[in-house]
Design an enzyme around this catalytic site. Structure first.
Site, PDB file in Angstrom:
ATOM      1  N   LYS A   1       6.837  -4.912  -1.516  1.00  0.00           N
ATOM      2  CA  LYS A   1       8.201  -4.565  -1.101  1.00  0.00           C
ATOM      3  C   LYS A   1       8.343  -4.587   0.419  1.00  0.00           C
ATOM      4  O   LYS A   1       9.322  -5.105   0.937  1.00  0.00           O
ATOM      5  CB  LYS A   1       8.556  -3.181  -1.666  1.00  0.00           C
ATOM      6  CG  LYS A   1       9.971  -2.727  -1.363  1.00  0.00           C
ATOM      7  CD  LYS A   1      10.997  -3.567  -2.101  1.00  0.00           C
ATOM      8  CE  LYS A   1      12.425  -3.193  -1.788  1.00  0.00           C
ATOM      9  NZ  LYS A   1      13.331  -4.310  -2.092  1.00  0.00           N
TER      10      LYS A   1
ATOM     11  N   TRP B   1      -2.815  -3.301  -1.697  1.00  0.00           N
ATOM     12  CA  TRP B   1      -2.406  -4.710  -1.701  1.00  0.00           C
ATOM     13  C   TRP B   1      -3.473  -5.413  -0.872  1.00  0.00           C
ATOM     14  O   TRP B   1      -3.549  -5.244   0.339  1.00  0.00           O
ATOM     15  CB  TRP B   1      -1.017  -4.840  -1.078  1.00  0.00           C
ATOM     16  CG  TRP B   1      -0.358  -6.152  -1.330  1.00  0.00           C
ATOM     17  CD1 TRP B   1       0.403  -6.497  -2.422  1.00  0.00           C
ATOM     18  CD2 TRP B   1      -0.376  -7.296  -0.475  1.00  0.00           C
ATOM     19  NE1 TRP B   1       0.848  -7.785  -2.286  1.00  0.00           N
ATOM     20  CE2 TRP B   1       0.386  -8.303  -1.105  1.00  0.00           C
ATOM     21  CE3 TRP B   1      -0.952  -7.579   0.758  1.00  0.00           C
ATOM     22  CZ2 TRP B   1       0.588  -9.557  -0.550  1.00  0.00           C
ATOM     23  CZ3 TRP B   1      -0.755  -8.847   1.313  1.00  0.00           C
ATOM     24  CH2 TRP B   1       0.007  -9.809   0.655  1.00  0.00           C
TER      25      TRP B   1
ATOM     26  N   CYS C   1       0.800  -1.213   0.000  1.00  0.00           N
ATOM     27  CA  CYS C   1       0.000   0.000   0.000  1.00  0.00           C
ATOM     28  C   CYS C   1       0.839   1.272   0.000  1.00  0.00           C
ATOM     29  O   CYS C   1       1.395   1.660   1.031  1.00  0.00           O
ATOM     30  CB  CYS C   1      -0.960   0.055   1.180  1.00  0.00           C
ATOM     31  SG  CYS C   1      -2.114  -1.299   1.227  1.00  0.00           S
TER      32      CYS C   1
ATOM     33  N   ARG D   1       6.363  -0.784  -3.983  1.00  0.00           N
ATOM     34  CA  ARG D   1       5.880  -1.406  -2.751  1.00  0.00           C
ATOM     35  C   ARG D   1       5.028  -2.642  -3.038  1.00  0.00           C
ATOM     36  O   ARG D   1       4.799  -3.446  -2.155  1.00  0.00           O
ATOM     37  CB  ARG D   1       5.041  -0.389  -1.958  1.00  0.00           C
ATOM     38  CG  ARG D   1       5.871   0.713  -1.352  1.00  0.00           C
ATOM     39  CD  ARG D   1       4.996   1.692  -0.630  1.00  0.00           C
ATOM     40  NE  ARG D   1       4.431   1.131   0.585  1.00  0.00           N
ATOM     41  CZ  ARG D   1       4.999   1.206   1.778  1.00  0.00           C
ATOM     42  NH1 ARG D   1       6.126   1.815   1.921  1.00  0.00           N
ATOM     43  NH2 ARG D   1       4.425   0.669   2.841  1.00  0.00           N
TER      44      ARG D   1
ATOM     45  N   HIS E   1      19.857 -36.855   2.251  1.00  0.00           N
ATOM     46  CA  HIS E   1      18.822 -37.082   3.270  1.00  0.00           C
ATOM     47  C   HIS E   1      17.420 -36.901   2.695  1.00  0.00           C
ATOM     48  O   HIS E   1      16.456 -36.768   3.440  1.00  0.00           O
ATOM     49  CB  HIS E   1      19.048 -36.147   4.457  1.00  0.00           C
ATOM     50  CG  HIS E   1      20.377 -36.369   5.119  1.00  0.00           C
ATOM     51  ND1 HIS E   1      20.646 -37.482   5.867  1.00  0.00           N
ATOM     52  CD2 HIS E   1      21.533 -35.651   5.084  1.00  0.00           C
ATOM     53  CE1 HIS E   1      21.902 -37.428   6.294  1.00  0.00           C
ATOM     54  NE2 HIS E   1      22.461 -36.327   5.826  1.00  0.00           N
TER      55      HIS E   1
ATOM     56  N   ASN F   1      -4.044   1.776   5.275  1.00  0.00           N
ATOM     57  CA  ASN F   1      -3.073   0.688   5.220  1.00  0.00           C
ATOM     58  C   ASN F   1      -3.168  -0.050   6.550  1.00  0.00           C
ATOM     59  O   ASN F   1      -3.134   0.576   7.601  1.00  0.00           O
ATOM     60  CB  ASN F   1      -1.664   1.273   5.032  1.00  0.00           C
ATOM     61  CG  ASN F   1      -0.684   0.223   4.565  1.00  0.00           C
ATOM     62  OD1 ASN F   1      -1.051  -0.927   4.388  1.00  0.00           O
ATOM     63  ND2 ASN F   1       0.552   0.635   4.336  1.00  0.00           N
ATOM     64  N   GLY F   2      -3.318  -1.369   6.496  1.00  0.00           N
ATOM     65  CA  GLY F   2      -3.429  -2.149   7.736  1.00  0.00           C
ATOM     66  C   GLY F   2      -4.720  -2.943   7.745  1.00  0.00           C
ATOM     67  O   GLY F   2      -5.352  -3.120   6.692  1.00  0.00           O
TER      68      GLY F   2
ATOM     69  N   GLU G   1      11.156 -15.702  -6.784  1.00  0.00           N
ATOM     70  CA  GLU G   1      10.433 -14.422  -6.724  1.00  0.00           C
ATOM     71  C   GLU G   1      10.198 -13.825  -8.098  1.00  0.00           C
ATOM     72  O   GLU G   1       9.122 -13.313  -8.372  1.00  0.00           O
ATOM     73  CB  GLU G   1      11.256 -13.397  -5.915  1.00  0.00           C
ATOM     74  CG  GLU G   1      11.153 -13.549  -4.435  1.00  0.00           C
ATOM     75  CD  GLU G   1      11.833 -12.392  -3.712  1.00  0.00           C
ATOM     76  OE1 GLU G   1      13.066 -12.272  -3.811  1.00  0.00           O
ATOM     77  OE2 GLU G   1      11.137 -11.610  -3.065  1.00  0.00           O
TER      78      GLU G   1
ATOM     79  N   LYS H   1      15.567 -15.743  -4.917  1.00  0.00           N
ATOM     80  CA  LYS H   1      15.552 -14.749  -6.007  1.00  0.00           C
ATOM     81  C   LYS H   1      14.923 -15.361  -7.257  1.00  0.00           C
ATOM     82  O   LYS H   1      14.116 -14.734  -7.937  1.00  0.00           O
ATOM     83  CB  LYS H   1      16.971 -14.288  -6.359  1.00  0.00           C
ATOM     84  CG  LYS H   1      17.627 -13.148  -5.682  1.00  0.00           C
ATOM     85  CD  LYS H   1      16.966 -11.839  -5.558  1.00  0.00           C
ATOM     86  CE  LYS H   1      15.908 -11.775  -4.504  1.00  0.00           C
ATOM     87  NZ  LYS H   1      16.271 -11.431  -3.168  1.00  0.00           N
TER      88      LYS H   1
ATOM     89  N   GLU I   1      19.360 -17.928  -0.685  1.00  0.00           N
ATOM     90  CA  GLU I   1      19.022 -16.625  -1.266  1.00  0.00           C
ATOM     91  C   GLU I   1      18.883 -16.744  -2.798  1.00  0.00           C
ATOM     92  O   GLU I   1      17.986 -16.147  -3.397  1.00  0.00           O
ATOM     93  CB  GLU I   1      20.092 -15.589  -0.883  1.00  0.00           C
ATOM     94  CG  GLU I   1      20.042 -14.267  -1.609  1.00  0.00           C
ATOM     95  CD  GLU I   1      18.715 -13.508  -1.472  1.00  0.00           C
ATOM     96  OE1 GLU I   1      17.854 -13.914  -0.688  1.00  0.00           O
ATOM     97  OE2 GLU I   1      18.548 -12.516  -2.199  1.00  0.00           O
TER      98      GLU I   1
HETATM   99  O1  M6R Z   1      12.548  -4.889   4.214  1.00  0.00           O
HETATM  100  P1  M6R Z   1      13.051  -6.162   4.779  1.00  0.00           P
HETATM  101  O2  M6R Z   1      14.517  -6.391   4.492  1.00  0.00           O
HETATM  102  O3  M6R Z   1      12.770  -6.320   6.242  1.00  0.00           O
HETATM  103  O4  M6R Z   1      12.238  -7.281   4.045  1.00  0.00           O
HETATM  104  C1  M6R Z   1      12.318  -8.622   4.415  1.00  0.00           C
HETATM  105  C2  M6R Z   1      11.701  -9.503   3.365  1.00  0.00           C
HETATM  106  O5  M6R Z   1      10.332  -9.244   3.245  1.00  0.00           O
HETATM  107  C3  M6R Z   1      12.372  -9.303   2.002  1.00  0.00           C
HETATM  108  O6  M6R Z   1      13.738  -9.536   2.069  1.00  0.00           O
HETATM  109  C4  M6R Z   1      11.747 -10.222   0.955  1.00  0.00           C
HETATM  110  O7  M6R Z   1      12.069 -11.551   1.241  1.00  0.00           O
HETATM  111  C5  M6R Z   1      12.199  -9.798  -0.430  1.00  0.00           C
HETATM  112  N1  M6R Z   1      11.109  -9.880  -1.340  1.00  0.00           N
HETATM  113  C6  M6R Z   1      13.341 -10.599  -0.927  1.00  0.00           C
HETATM  114  O8  M6R Z   1      13.716 -10.307  -2.214  1.00  0.00           O
END
Ligand code: M6R
Length: 588
Positions: A583, A71, A2, A28, A489, A97-98, A473, A470, A466
């Protein structure tokens, strides 16, 4: 989640300014958008499910407008559920927002009193309650204050009043920032970078604060008592902020390419604050790293770095689990929270609990003035600059760089730490100069794969996690990161001919054992994408990453980011705005 942008002033293209602000906030993450504007004393709303269209939208002239990117939480993604929402008289508009947790009970009463609801949202309840309070004789500000005090949950609202051309904003959660524009104009937004074209002077709205904003003034009040308060104006240095993509087609690619400069900045500028953190760690009864998502993988890497370089044990938990592990926190414990946005609700909740237990909170955070930044006892700004792509890239490697330096400082080897980061810088630069066409070709080969496995050991294990995140995502390919020792395992059961397996094989103590894992995958038909300092006969594809000792994790990450990015491009997806993701994750 949002985006919020509001303008009140003397410019008569307020709706265009709000639209431009919402476009800046697109990173965001959102699924619908809307703008309320006041024209000839009447509020009109333009709102739609989906993305904000490219090009101009024709708005009537107005000097006050309020916009929102939604969102969805309550109610599906539809035009009607998009914000702003109006009251029955159409003299008030709200964005929110919320989650108003007790909205259903309030709605029942409002319906009985004859209010007509046009959406399925919790938000619409708020505007009708404010309308009811005004009808009962309360002035606008008081009507908002009293309504907001009835809401359960963490919320931020901004309400526009047509009669007085005023915004009233209130919040218990979710970020809000107000800025003084030039001359007679004031602005409010969810993130300071959206206001970059108007001001460098901000007040970051505190929880429990109510703001009244007109073109002439911004006043703050205590939400509970209604007493007027002082505003705390802060100047923000925009050196690292930019709202455009420059020569790059996407923010993600731009941000990947910014990483060498950021590492250089960290090596050259941030040592005193890291030394201070190191001293605090040495004095504490125990150190806990807490973060979510990508930031949590940086925290996990921190546990390996602390052990390997500084010979110290640190605890680690993802934000959402931290609450179940904090029974042994006490006065003198140290919690280091890592976050790009500084708004992640699970991290904020975790540090609230830690503070209740008397622990000291340090924040490694990228966004100045964010909730985490303000709540932490001490903070280190990551200096990575505004990160716009939803997928975090440069904030992750900035965190790694700080954790590497911190580990070296803890072991009294500051200069060595800097040298290691310099090596990472050279290795990353070489990768960005020489490997991109190779990585693009590998992405072309992998584009139709349904699953990708990613393995690493030791420091490369969090990087494997990670890398998989990526890829998931931005390309929506199922990718699974794991410790290569775990293959036997279970996961190896899934390997068949042509299964892609990315193997991180740095020149360290894990090399032999990790190679053995890759060989086991290869022997069962997997295609091995080796990310390593040298080629090997079992690699079907090879991405060269020059050694940088423990900081090899930085160029390794960059290689994985590029692969994820080009997979998204090959699949025709927009890597900056992955589906279903926001975001900043500010609701539970
Ligand atoms: O703003 P933050 O670093 O606290 O965010 C944490 C996660 O939400 C953020 O890293 C999320 O996993 C991303 N989409 C990763 O690319």
């Amino acid at each position: 989640m949002c985006g919020i942008f509001g303008y009140v002033g003397t410019k008569n293209n307020a709706s265009d300014l709000v639209l431009e602000g919402l476009r800046i906030l697109e990173y965001r993450g959102y699924d619908s958008w809307g703008i309320a504007q006041l024209v000839d004393g009447v509020i009109s709303v333009t709102k739609k499910a989906g993305r904000i269209p490219d090009g101009d939208i024709s708005f009537k002239a107005t000097t006050i407008a309020l916009g929102h990117t939604r969102w969805a939480t309550h109610g599906e993604v539809t035009d009607q559920n998009a914000h702003p929402h109006l009251d029955c008289t159409q003299k008030l508009a709200i964005i929110h927002n919320g989650i108003i947790e007790n909205y259903d009970k309030i709605k029942v009463n409002l319906k009985k009193a004859g209010h007509k609801f046009l959406s399925e949202t919790d938000t619409e309840v708020a505007i009708h309650l404010i309308e009811k309070n005004i009808k009962a004789g309360n002035p606008f500000r008081e009507a908002v204050r009293s309504a907001f005090n009835e809401f359960a949950g963490l919320n931020a609202i901004i309400v526009m009043d047509a009669a007085s051309k005023t915004f009233v904003a209130a919040k218990t959660g979710s970020p809000l920032v107000v800025g003084r524009g030039k001359g007679k104009e004031n602005l409010i937004a969810s993130d300071a970078p959206a206001l970059i074209n108007y001001t460098d002077t901000f007040h970051f709205v505190e929880d429990g604060e109510l703001l009244e904003i007109t073109q002439d003034s911004i006043r703050a009040f205590d939400q509970k008592t209604g007493q007027e308060k002082n505003l705390h104006w802060q100047k923000v240095d925009w050196k690292f902020a930019s709202n455009d993509k420059g020569k790059y087609p996407h923010f993600m690619l731009k941000e990947i390419h910014e990483q060498p400069t950021i590492i250089e900045t960290i090596v050259n500028q941030s040592i005193p604050s890291i030394e201070d953190l190191a001293e605090t760690i040495l004095k504490s009864y125990g150190t806990y790293l807490v973060a979510c998502g990508t930031a949590a993988y940086a925290a996990l890497a921190g546990t390996y770095l602390f052990s390997k370089i500084a010979r110290r044990h640190v605890n680690y938990a993802v934000g959402s689990e931290f609450g179940y592990q904090l029974d042994f926190l006490k006065k003198g414990s140290l919690v280091i929270a890592l976050s790009q946005s500084g708004e992640t609700i699970d991290v904020i909740d975790a540090i609230k609990k830690a503070k209740e237990k008397g622990a000291l909170v340090y924040a490694l955070v990228n966004v100045l003035g964010s909730t985490l930044y303000r709540m932490a006892d001490y903070k280190i700004l990551l200096m990575a600059g505004a990160e716009k792509a939803v997928a975090s890239t440069k904030a992750f490697t900035a965190k790694l760089a700080y954790l590497i330096l911190l580990s070296y400082i803890l072991s009294s080897q500051k200069e060595k730490g800097k040298r290691v980061l310099q090596k990472a810088l050279s290795s990353t630069n070489r990768l960005l100069q020489n490997e991109i066409s190779n990585i693009k070709q590998i992405a072309q080969k992998l584009v139709n794969k349904k699953h990708i496995y990613v393995i690493g050991r030791g420091l490369a294990y969090p990087i494997a996690l990670e890398a998989a995140l990526k890829i998931k995502e931005v390309s929506y390919i199922h990718a699974e990161g794991m410790a290569s020792g775990e293959l036997k395992h279970g996961p190896i059961a899934l390997v068949e001919k042509g299964t892609p397996c990315i193997a991180f094989l740095p020149d360290d103590e894990t090399h032999g054992a990790n190679l053995a894992g890759a060989m086991e995958m290869s022997a069962r038909g997997a295609d091995i994408i080796g990310i390593s300092f040298q080629p090997h006969e079992i690699f079907d594809y090879f991405i060269r990453v020059d050694d940088a000792r423990e900081a090899t994790i930085i160029p390794e990450t960059v290689a994985a980011q590029l692969l994820a990015y080009y997979l998204a491009i090959e699949k025709g997806f927009d890597p900056d705005k992955p589906r279903n993701l926001a975001k900043s994750v500010v609701v539970k």
